[in-house]
Design a protein around this motif. Sequence first.
Motif, PDB file in Angstrom:
ATOM      1  N   LYS A   9       0.832  -1.199   0.000  1.00 16.37           N
ATOM      2  CA  LYS A   9       0.000   0.000   0.000  1.00 16.37           C
ATOM      3  C   LYS A   9       0.871   1.256   0.000  1.00 16.37           C
ATOM      4  O   LYS A   9       0.607   2.222  -0.719  1.00 16.37           O
ATOM      5  CB  LYS A   9      -0.905   0.004   1.236  1.00 16.37           C
ATOM      6  CG  LYS A   9      -2.232  -0.675   1.027  1.00 16.37           C
ATOM      7  CD  LYS A   9      -3.197   0.271   0.340  1.00 16.37           C
ATOM      8  CE  LYS A   9      -4.548  -0.381   0.141  1.00 16.37           C
ATOM      9  NZ  LYS A   9      -5.459   0.473  -0.651  1.00 16.37           N
ATOM     10  N   VAL A  10       1.898   1.239   0.833  1.00 19.81           N
ATOM     11  CA  VAL A  10       2.807   2.382   0.921  1.00 19.81           C
ATOM     12  C   VAL A  10       3.416   2.650  -0.461  1.00 19.81           C
ATOM     13  O   VAL A  10       3.414   3.783  -0.953  1.00 19.81           O
ATOM     14  CB  VAL A  10       3.928   2.140   1.952  1.00 19.81           C
ATOM     15  CG1 VAL A  10       5.026   3.195   1.832  1.00 19.81           C
ATOM     16  CG2 VAL A  10       3.362   2.143   3.367  1.00 19.81           C
ATOM     17  N   ALA A  11       3.880   1.584  -1.090  1.00 22.31           N
ATOM     18  CA  ALA A  11       4.498   1.731  -2.413  1.00 22.31           C
ATOM     19  C   ALA A  11       3.502   2.338  -3.396  1.00 22.31           C
ATOM     20  O   ALA A  11       3.826   3.238  -4.177  1.00 22.31           O
ATOM     21  CB  ALA A  11       4.979   0.373  -2.910  1.00 22.31           C
ATOM     22  N   ARG A  12       2.282   1.864  -3.313  1.00 22.35           N
ATOM     23  CA  ARG A  12       1.248   2.350  -4.215  1.00 22.35           C
ATOM     24  C   ARG A  12       0.943   3.828  -3.976  1.00 22.35           C
ATOM     25  O   ARG A  12       0.785   4.610  -4.912  1.00 22.35           O
ATOM     26  CB  ARG A  12      -0.002   1.506  -3.993  1.00 22.35           C
ATOM     27  CG  ARG A  12      -1.123   1.891  -4.877  1.00 22.35           C
ATOM     28  CD  ARG A  12      -2.284   0.965  -4.691  1.00 22.35           C
ATOM     29  NE  ARG A  12      -3.314   1.297  -5.648  1.00 22.35           N
ATOM     30  CZ  ARG A  12      -4.442   0.634  -5.763  1.00 22.35           C
ATOM     31  NH1 ARG A  12      -4.659  -0.410  -4.998  1.00 22.35           N
ATOM     32  NH2 ARG A  12      -5.339   1.005  -6.649  1.00 22.35           N
ATOM     33  N   TYR A  13       0.817   4.181  -2.701  1.00 25.24           N
ATOM     34  CA  TYR A  13       0.539   5.573  -2.366  1.00 25.24           C
ATOM     35  C   TYR A  13       1.703   6.473  -2.790  1.00 25.24           C
ATOM     36  O   TYR A  13       1.497   7.611  -3.207  1.00 25.24           O
ATOM     37  CB  TYR A  13       0.272   5.727  -0.866  1.00 25.24           C
ATOM     38  CG  TYR A  13      -1.058   5.162  -0.414  1.00 25.24           C
ATOM     39  CD1 TYR A  13      -2.116   4.980  -1.309  1.00 25.24           C
ATOM     40  CD2 TYR A  13      -1.281   4.821   0.911  1.00 25.24           C
ATOM     41  CE1 TYR A  13      -3.334   4.462  -0.891  1.00 25.24           C
ATOM     42  CE2 TYR A  13      -2.492   4.305   1.339  1.00 25.24           C
ATOM     43  CZ  TYR A  13      -3.509   4.124   0.429  1.00 25.24           C
ATOM     44  OH  TYR A  13      -4.717   3.619   0.856  1.00 25.24           O
TER      45      TYR A  13
END
Lengths: 190, 190
Positions: free
Chosen positions: A125-129
């Motif tokens: 999720k962090v990577a996506r954000y």
Amino acid sequence: MSLRNAVMAALLDGESSGYDLAKAFDASVANFWICTPQQLYRELDRMEADGLISARTVEQERRPNKRLFSLTERGREELTGFTSGPHKPTAIRDELLVAVLAADRGDVEGVLASIRERKQWAEAKVARYERLRAKLLDGRSEEDFLATAERVGPYLTLLRGLSFERDNVRWCARSLTVLERRGARLDAPG
Amino acid sequence: MSLRNAVMAALLDGESSGYDLAKAFDASVANFWICTPQQLYRELDRMEADGLISARTVEQERRPNKRLFSLTERGREELTGFTSGPHKPTAIRDELLVAVLAADRGDVEGVLASIRERKQWAEAKVARYERLRAKLLDGRSEEDFLATAERVGPYLTLLRGLSFERDNVRWCARSLTVLERRGARLDAPG
DNA sequence: CTCACATACTCAACTTGTTGACTAGGTCGA
DNA sequence: TCGACCTAGTCAACAAGTTGAGTATGTGAG
């Protein structure tokens, strides 16, 4: 009633079909409000009945027809009214935390596995954000962006989602350490 | 079904009345799961019907009678099964974020007021969690506590609640800065 | 040529969560 | 002694969220 308002906020970017909204929700609003497509379609019908949005049907070849929704003047007013508040505070509501609470009297190995899985999920999720953030900034520095962008709301909410997931990663790591060390000690006490 | 599991996790500490559970929830489980007393009473009835908990009525003088609930063997098994997972990830679901998303096209002053209010609320939560933490540690260092305590689950979940509210405070502060600066510029452009 | 996947939805049933009102005595401060 | 708050709940109605299946066509991979 906040799903309504989240939908209206999403429609500020322009008209959209239910299907696209579901995907858009998944991509941006999902930082702070999730819902199933079914919920969306149902809410869209109600909102149309209430005059907050209007729909036009677009006939397509080789694809099912779709209905594009856009905010009405009433919808805009309602949304502005909503922004004026008040807004109830929320708490995290997370099954994993319930499991961790009970971990000492439950299946510790199972909980450890769940935490590891969640950690990976949060990292993704962090990577996506981060990618979404880069896309929003579009080469500009944050300072530059905040000074020139037409809207900063989407950026600020993205930041909240980002820090939430980072926090999740940190907490998962910490809990793993604690529970693993403890497990090791319980296996070989003394 | 997680309310069930949260209730069972709370009952690990020993038997409790619905009324006391409601308060206990407010004090500790509320970090990560909130519910109204009505929801609790309803769920307790169902759980009793399902044999997860058993109740005994205690007659009291000068007070209404109360029913004390405790985990049954089946309840313990169910809870252990639950801890084995899997557990769905969650997202923040927060009205305030919806309002911030729409802030640029809504009532910016209203949103600012809401953020300020939320910041204070979150600061109060942090202070409260810190007190709970000190109480749990009871003078011991964290290391000492984690090495000797019978259960670490409640401590780990408390940490999650604590860092969530700290994150809220930081995000509120940041958003206030951004939106205020922006408001100032829009008032006096150039 | 088939199978999975994407588009673009609809319908129905169910579980959860929220809101407000009500009962009924006890305690505590001004 | 009045009013507010505490204990310990109950009942009803509604709103919101979840789950699973069904419809119908088109595209691309193997």
